[in-house]
Design a protein around this motif. Structure first.
Motif, PDB file in Angstrom:
ATOM      1  N   ASP A  70      37.082  44.253  45.393  1.00  0.00           N
ATOM      2  CA  ASP A  70      35.697  44.688  45.483  1.00  0.00           C
ATOM      3  C   ASP A  70      35.526  45.963  46.292  1.00  0.00           C
ATOM      4  OD1 ASP A  70      34.695  42.606  43.944  1.00  0.00           O
ATOM      5  OD2 ASP A  70      34.585  41.261  45.662  1.00  0.00           O
ATOM      6  N   SER A  71      36.517  46.296  47.150  1.00  0.00           N
ATOM      7  CA  SER A  71      36.393  47.471  47.991  1.00  0.00           C
ATOM      8  C   SER A  71      37.779  47.964  48.369  1.00  0.00           C
ATOM      9  CB  SER A  71      35.598  47.150  49.260  1.00  0.00           C
ATOM     10  OG  SER A  71      36.349  46.259  50.074  1.00  0.00           O
ATOM     11  N   ALA A  72      37.823  49.110  49.056  1.00  0.00           N
ATOM     12  CA  ALA A  72      39.098  49.659  49.513  1.00  0.00           C
ATOM     13  C   ALA A  72      39.813  48.712  50.463  1.00  0.00           C
ATOM     14  CB  ALA A  72      38.876  51.010  50.181  1.00  0.00           C
ATOM     15  N   ALA A  73      39.040  47.878  51.171  1.00  0.00           N
ATOM     16  CA  ALA A  73      39.638  46.919  52.097  1.00  0.00           C
ATOM     17  C   ALA A  73      40.469  45.874  51.362  1.00  0.00           C
ATOM     18  CB  ALA A  73      38.556  46.239  52.930  1.00  0.00           C
ATOM     19  N   ASP A  76      44.195  46.032  52.000  1.00  0.00           N
ATOM     20  CA  ASP A  76      44.637  45.441  53.268  1.00  0.00           C
ATOM     21  C   ASP A  76      44.742  43.926  53.154  1.00  0.00           C
ATOM     22  OD1 ASP A  76      44.707  47.947  54.465  1.00  0.00           O
ATOM     23  OD2 ASP A  76      42.634  47.801  55.162  1.00  0.00           O
ATOM     24  N   VAL A  77      43.781  43.308  52.490  1.00  0.00           N
ATOM     25  CA  VAL A  77      43.823  41.862  52.301  1.00  0.00           C
ATOM     26  C   VAL A  77      45.025  41.480  51.434  1.00  0.00           C
ATOM     27  CG1 VAL A  77      42.600  39.856  51.383  1.00  0.00           C
ATOM     28  CG2 VAL A  77      41.328  41.636  52.569  1.00  0.00           C
ATOM     29  N   ALA A  78      45.270  42.257  50.363  1.00  0.00           N
ATOM     30  CA  ALA A  78      46.409  41.973  49.489  1.00  0.00           C
ATOM     31  C   ALA A  78      47.717  42.061  50.259  1.00  0.00           C
ATOM     32  CB  ALA A  78      46.418  42.946  48.317  1.00  0.00           C
ATOM     33  N   ARG A  79      47.820  43.040  51.140  1.00  0.00           N
ATOM     34  CA  ARG A  79      49.040  43.166  51.952  1.00  0.00           C
ATOM     35  C   ARG A  79      49.189  41.984  52.903  1.00  0.00           C
ATOM     36  NH1 ARG A  79      48.021  49.545  52.677  1.00  0.00           N
ATOM     37  NH2 ARG A  79      49.499  50.315  51.091  1.00  0.00           N
ATOM     38  N   GLU A  80      48.074  41.478  53.413  1.00  0.00           N
ATOM     39  CA  GLU A  80      48.133  40.301  54.279  1.00  0.00           C
ATOM     40  C   GLU A  80      48.621  39.086  53.489  1.00  0.00           C
ATOM     41  OE1 GLU A  80      48.013  37.765  57.466  1.00  0.00           O
ATOM     42  OE2 GLU A  80      48.022  39.952  57.387  1.00  0.00           O
ATOM     43  N   LEU A 133      43.319  31.253  51.388  1.00  0.00           N
ATOM     44  CA  LEU A 133      43.332  31.213  52.849  1.00  0.00           C
ATOM     45  C   LEU A 133      42.899  32.544  53.450  1.00  0.00           C
ATOM     46  CD1 LEU A 133      46.648  29.254  53.484  1.00  0.00           C
ATOM     47  CD2 LEU A 133      44.320  28.395  53.747  1.00  0.00           C
ATOM     48  N   CYS A 134      43.097  33.631  52.682  1.00  0.00           N
ATOM     49  CA  CYS A 134      42.702  34.968  53.140  1.00  0.00           C
ATOM     50  C   CYS A 134      41.305  35.339  52.656  1.00  0.00           C
ATOM     51  CB  CYS A 134      43.719  36.002  52.654  1.00  0.00           C
ATOM     52  SG  CYS A 134      45.346  35.860  53.429  1.00  0.00           S
ATOM     53  N   GLY A 135      40.588  34.384  52.077  1.00  0.00           N
ATOM     54  CA  GLY A 135      39.219  34.622  51.658  1.00  0.00           C
ATOM     55  C   GLY A 135      39.065  35.273  50.301  1.00  0.00           C
ATOM     56  N   VAL A 136      40.124  35.259  49.487  1.00  0.00           N
ATOM     57  CA  VAL A 136      40.068  35.847  48.147  1.00  0.00           C
ATOM     58  C   VAL A 136      40.170  34.714  47.131  1.00  0.00           C
ATOM     59  CG1 VAL A 136      41.108  37.467  46.521  1.00  0.00           C
ATOM     60  CG2 VAL A 136      41.152  37.961  48.968  1.00  0.00           C
ATOM     61  N   GLY A 137      39.134  34.505  46.351  1.00  0.00           N
ATOM     62  CA  GLY A 137      39.137  33.441  45.350  1.00  0.00           C
ATOM     63  C   GLY A 137      39.629  33.957  44.014  1.00  0.00           C
ATOM     64  N   LEU A 173      59.021  40.256  46.827  1.00  0.00           N
ATOM     65  CA  LEU A 173      57.722  40.284  46.172  1.00  0.00           C
ATOM     66  C   LEU A 173      57.153  41.686  46.310  1.00  0.00           C
ATOM     67  CD1 LEU A 173      55.243  38.663  44.967  1.00  0.00           C
ATOM     68  CD2 LEU A 173      54.504  38.385  47.350  1.00  0.00           C
ATOM     69  N   MET A 174      56.519  42.198  45.255  1.00  0.00           N
ATOM     70  CA  MET A 174      55.958  43.541  45.292  1.00  0.00           C
ATOM     71  C   MET A 174      54.464  43.511  45.007  1.00  0.00           C
ATOM     72  SD  MET A 174      58.910  45.806  43.426  1.00  0.00           S
ATOM     73  CE  MET A 174      58.200  47.310  44.111  1.00  0.00           C
ATOM     74  N   LEU A 175      53.721  44.390  45.679  1.00  0.00           N
ATOM     75  CA  LEU A 175      52.304  44.618  45.418  1.00  0.00           C
ATOM     76  C   LEU A 175      52.172  45.978  44.746  1.00  0.00           C
ATOM     77  CD1 LEU A 175      49.270  43.912  45.762  1.00  0.00           C
ATOM     78  CD2 LEU A 175      49.388  45.083  47.983  1.00  0.00           C
ATOM     79  N   ILE A 176      51.494  46.020  43.605  1.00  0.00           N
ATOM     80  CA  ILE A 176      51.408  47.235  42.796  1.00  0.00           C
ATOM     81  C   ILE A 176      49.957  47.513  42.437  1.00  0.00           C
ATOM     82  CG2 ILE A 176      52.120  48.305  40.601  1.00  0.00           C
ATOM     83  CD1 ILE A 176      54.594  46.432  40.718  1.00  0.00           C
ATOM     84  N   ARG A 177      49.595  48.783  42.433  1.00  0.00           N
ATOM     85  CA  ARG A 177      48.296  49.206  41.917  1.00  0.00           C
ATOM     86  C   ARG A 177      48.508  49.804  40.525  1.00  0.00           C
ATOM     87  NH1 ARG A 177      46.609  53.040  45.440  1.00  0.00           N
ATOM     88  NH2 ARG A 177      44.989  51.821  46.491  1.00  0.00           N
TER      89      ARG A 177
END
Length: 200
Positions: A70-73, A76-80, A133-137, A173-177
């Motif tokens: 939903d936002s640039a933040a 950061d949540v995804a990395r957490e 747990l990180c607030g992302v449904g 594990l990798m995070l990708i945009r």
């Protein structure tokens, strides 16, 4: 039915109705397997006389969970989420080729062996739990079927077992945009797999 390829819960669009870029967690093959996968894709397309658009070698991956933040933040949540994942390394075994979907641009994919599918499905579920747990449904996929997409074609192939399965040890594990409309992937983070500490 096969073909849950596009059933990620990508959530809302960004302000003004513009579709935001997609974030997703994935497993990527090591460099020494990328060439073998690209060559296999070419051989499958040629053997089946398909008119197909190949996935660029540097974009080959197995998707796990994806969404539009939903936002640039959201990065950061995804990395957490990625930092919190505790999961042991495991073997990825791609053992069959098949097409997903019934019409349109149909993905030509490699499906996993039962053991690899079990490990990837468990990791998919762990990501959903950790995201909550990180607030992302996230809903994830209605019917998660781990796979690696090689190409897209208007035609399909019949499912077939590979004579020589492709395998590698998944160690991170990798995070990708994914930049929508540009066909570009940007790595945002990677976390080595690690087993849960033994108790007692």
């Amino acid at each position: 039915m096969r073909g849950s390829q596009d059933s990620f819960d990508f959530g809302s669009t960004s302000g003004g109705g513009r579709v935001a870029d997609v974030l997703f967690f994935a497993i990527r093959p090591p460099p020494d397997e990328v060439a073998a996968l690209a060559d296999l894709g070419r051989r499958l397309v040629r053997a089946s006389s398909l008119k197909a658009t190949a996935v660029a070698a540097q974009r080959l991956h197995i998707s796990l969970v994806g969404w539009r933040p939903d936002s640039a933040a959201g990065v950061d949540v995804a990395r957490e989420i990625g930092r919190r994942i505790v999961w042991p390394a495991f073997d990825v075994v791609l053992s069959a080729a098949m097409s997903f979907g019934r019409s349109g641009s149909r993905p030509l994919v490699l499906g996993c062996s039962p053991g690899a599918a079990w490990a990837l499905t468990g990791l998919h579920d762990r990501l959903l739990e950790t995201a909550a747990l990180c607030g992302v449904g996230l809903r994830g996929r209605a019917a998660f079927e781990p796979h690696l997409t090689l190409a897209y074609s208007q035609s399909a192939i019949a499912e077939r077992l590979l004579r020589a399965p492709i395998r590698w040890r998944a160690s991170e594990l990798m995070l990708i945009r994914s930049e929508r409309g540009r066909g570009r992937h940007t790595e945002l983070g990677r976390w080595p797999f690690r087993a849960m500490p033994s108790q007692g």
